[in-house]
Design a protein around this motif. Structure first.
Motif, PDB file in Angstrom:
ATOM      1  N   LYS A  10      -3.493   3.995  25.140  1.00 54.78           N
ATOM      2  CA  LYS A  10      -2.597   3.731  24.017  1.00 54.78           C
ATOM      3  C   LYS A  10      -3.217   2.799  22.982  1.00 54.78           C
ATOM      4  N   ALA A  11      -4.118   1.935  23.392  1.00 56.10           N
ATOM      5  CA  ALA A  11      -4.758   1.007  22.449  1.00 56.10           C
ATOM      6  C   ALA A  11      -5.602   1.742  21.412  1.00 56.10           C
ATOM      7  N   LEU A  49      -8.486  11.063   7.183  1.00 61.99           N
ATOM      8  CA  LEU A  49      -8.180   9.839   6.466  1.00 61.99           C
ATOM      9  C   LEU A  49      -8.732   8.675   7.271  1.00 61.99           C
ATOM     10  N   LEU A  50      -9.445   7.796   6.598  1.00 59.82           N
ATOM     11  CA  LEU A  50     -10.102   6.694   7.284  1.00 59.82           C
ATOM     12  C   LEU A  50      -9.808   5.402   6.551  1.00 59.82           C
ATOM     13  N   LYS A  51      -9.444   4.389   7.304  1.00 59.58           N
ATOM     14  CA  LYS A  51      -9.219   3.071   6.728  1.00 59.58           C
ATOM     15  C   LYS A  51      -9.797   2.039   7.682  1.00 59.58           C
ATOM     16  N   ARG A  52     -10.682   1.197   7.160  1.00 56.56           N
ATOM     17  CA  ARG A  52     -11.282   0.145   7.981  1.00 56.56           C
ATOM     18  C   ARG A  52     -10.199  -0.775   8.499  1.00 56.56           C
ATOM     19  N   THR A 105     -10.290  -4.140  15.306  1.00 55.79           N
ATOM     20  CA  THR A 105      -9.499  -3.771  16.473  1.00 55.79           C
ATOM     21  C   THR A 105     -10.044  -2.535  17.178  1.00 55.79           C
ATOM     22  N   GLY A 106     -11.196  -2.045  16.739  1.00 58.72           N
ATOM     23  CA  GLY A 106     -11.783  -0.861  17.348  1.00 58.72           C
ATOM     24  C   GLY A 106     -11.286   0.412  16.688  1.00 58.72           C
ATOM     25  N   THR A 107     -11.605   1.519  17.311  1.00 60.20           N
ATOM     26  CA  THR A 107     -11.204   2.813  16.779  1.00 60.20           C
ATOM     27  C   THR A 107      -9.788   3.139  17.235  1.00 60.20           C
ATOM     28  N   ARG A 108      -8.951   3.510  16.291  1.00 54.11           N
ATOM     29  CA  ARG A 108      -7.609   3.999  16.605  1.00 54.11           C
ATOM     30  C   ARG A 108      -7.433   5.320  15.868  1.00 54.11           C
ATOM     31  N   ALA A 152     -12.588   2.183  13.055  1.00 57.18           N
ATOM     32  CA  ALA A 152     -11.646   2.234  11.938  1.00 57.18           C
ATOM     33  C   ALA A 152     -10.372   2.897  12.422  1.00 57.18           C
ATOM     34  N   ASP A 153      -9.355   2.869  11.586  1.00 64.14           N
ATOM     35  CA  ASP A 153      -8.149   3.652  11.832  1.00 64.14           C
ATOM     36  C   ASP A 153      -8.367   5.020  11.189  1.00 64.14           C
TER      37      ASP A 153
END
Length: 116
Positions: free
Chosen positions: A8-9, A36-39, A43-46, A82-83
């Protein structure tokens, strides 16, 4: 635990997390997907997956999202910290897993070059 899990993280789960992409997110279009990518703040990759009703009925949308989750699970090394939201476009329902993997691997290769 193995590295091929999807805890879940590493997921985008709540609506506000998806709405953040409306402000300042980088976009990468492929034929069947929008990435879509946003730094984020370290917090790592989500990762989140979206398929609208334009793509198909609930069965089709869930099938695409399952294949996208499996692509992420098997190819975590391609993703940058990134998210990321992967949005399925109309017509993505006809792709099999190999075609999805090929298209997204090329897209994330371009993203790695751009943001590395």
């Amino acid at each position: 635990m193995t590295s091929s899990n999807f805890p879940k993280a590493e997921r985008l789960l709540r609506r506000p997390e998806f709405l953040q992409f409306n402000e300042g997110a980088s976009k990468l279009h492929t034929q069947y997907f929008l990435v879509l990518l946003k730094r984020n703040e370290g917090t790592g990759t989500r990762v989140g997956f979206t398929a609208s009703k334009k793509v198909g009925n609930a069965v089709v949308r869930n099938s695409i999202k399952r294949r996208l989750r499996e692509f992420y699970r098997q190819n975590k090394s391609l993703f940058i910290s990134a998210d990321i939201n992967i949005v399925a476009k109309k017509g993505a329902d006809v792709l099999d897993f190999h075609q999805i993997s090929t298209e997204l691997a090329a897209a994330f290769g371009r993203l790695r070059k751009k943001y590395a």
